[in-house]
Design an enzyme around this catalytic site. Structure first.
Site, short mmCIF file in Angstrom:
data_model
loop_
_atom_site.label_atom_id
_atom_site.label_comp_id
_atom_site.label_asym_id
_atom_site.label_seq_id
_atom_site.Cartn_x
_atom_site.Cartn_y
_atom_site.Cartn_z
CB CYS A 30 9.99 -3.60 -4.14
SG CYS A 30 10.66 -2.26 -3.14
CE LYS A 57 1.86 3.62 -3.89
NZ LYS A 57 2.57 4.74 -3.25
CB VAL A 70 6.56 -2.47 0.15
CG1 VAL A 70 5.04 -2.54 0.15
CG2 VAL A 70 7.08 -2.42 -1.28
CD GLU A 82 11.32 4.70 5.18
OE1 GLU A 82 12.19 4.31 4.35
OE2 GLU A 82 10.46 5.56 4.91
CB SER A 83 14.24 -1.35 3.32
OG SER A 83 15.24 -0.38 3.03
#
Length: 250
Positions: A30, A57, A70, A82-83
């Site tokens: 990801c 999941k 993720v 949240e990245s």
């Protein structure tokens, strides 16, 4: 066995978290989760990764992130997701080199790059990857057009990286998709169409944080090939990926 932690799926228990340990919930392929791992590596943080199967999941993932995505971060009872938020938190909350400029204007200009990258370039990248043979050339040209904005910025900044002489937050937030260009249909055009960005891509591969999180083109190609067929495979080796006779560009 894969060289990374196995992806946990539905019905599997959440491993206990050692007190004081920083944990990142991730998925090996990801790009959004890679952002968080890049920052953790760049700052030299001690952390562990829990990889999650995003098709089946694990139930506890929704407790960490109600969106079931993720990355998510957990430390001493604090949970974030949240990245961009996770990455900023890692930068602000932990010691080590600060990855954002102390100058408000420079910081805002870098944030603009990340914002535009997310709204313009990421969608164009996936459009090119998913395009049918009939639409592929047009999608690739659209992606090159979007990336040309980055070419202009790094040319005007006249530095090896968008952040300056060393990569900073802006570099780590856009890097995961540039890493994956090597399996996109436009990579062979990059050196000619966007020479500064091509040089930047080569230089980023030398950065320790990138080396610690990078996957080979074969690994990315294997994952994307199966993902595009809605049959993602999360756990495999370089040997597994190399056995499949896949096109060099998807």
């Amino acid at each position: 066995m894969p060289s990374y932690p196995r992806h946990l799926a539905t019905g599997e228990a959440l491993p206990p978290l050692e007190s004081g340990k920083l944990r990142i919930y991730s998925m090996q392929f990801c790009p959004f989760a890679q952002r968080a791992r890049l920052v953790a590596e760049a700052k030299g943080l001690d952390y562990e990764v829990i990889n999650c199967n995003l098709k089946n999941k694990p139930e506890w993932l929704l407790e960490k992130n109600p969106n079931g995505q993720v990355p998510a971060l957990e430390h001493d009872g604090k949970v974030l997701y949240e990245s961009l938020i996770v990455s900023d938190y890692l930068n602000d909350a932990y010691p080590g080199r600060k990855l954002k400029s102390s100058d408000p204007y420079k910081r805002a200009r870098d944030d603009l790059i990340v914002n535009q990258f997310g709204s313009k370039i990421i969608p164009a990248y996936y459009k090119a990857i998913r395009a049918t043979a009939e639409d592929k050339d047009a999608a690739v040209q659209e992606l090159i057009e979007k990336l040309s904005k980055l070419e202009k910025i790094i040319t005007n900044r006249a530095t090896p990286f968008f952040g300056g002489q060393k990569p900073t937050m802006v570099d780590f937030m856009i890097w995961p998709w540039l890493e994956r260009l090597r399996v996109s249909p436009m990579y062979d055009l990059l050196a000619v169409a966007l020479p500064k960005l091509y040089k930047y891509e080569q230089d980023m591969h030398k950065i320790p944080a990138v080396k610690a999180t990078v996957e080979s083109p074969a690994m990315h190609r294997f994952f994307l090939y199966n993902l595009l067929r809605r049959k993602p495979i999360y756990d495999y080796t370089e040997e597994d990926a190399s056995k499949l006779q896949l096109p060099s560009k998807l």
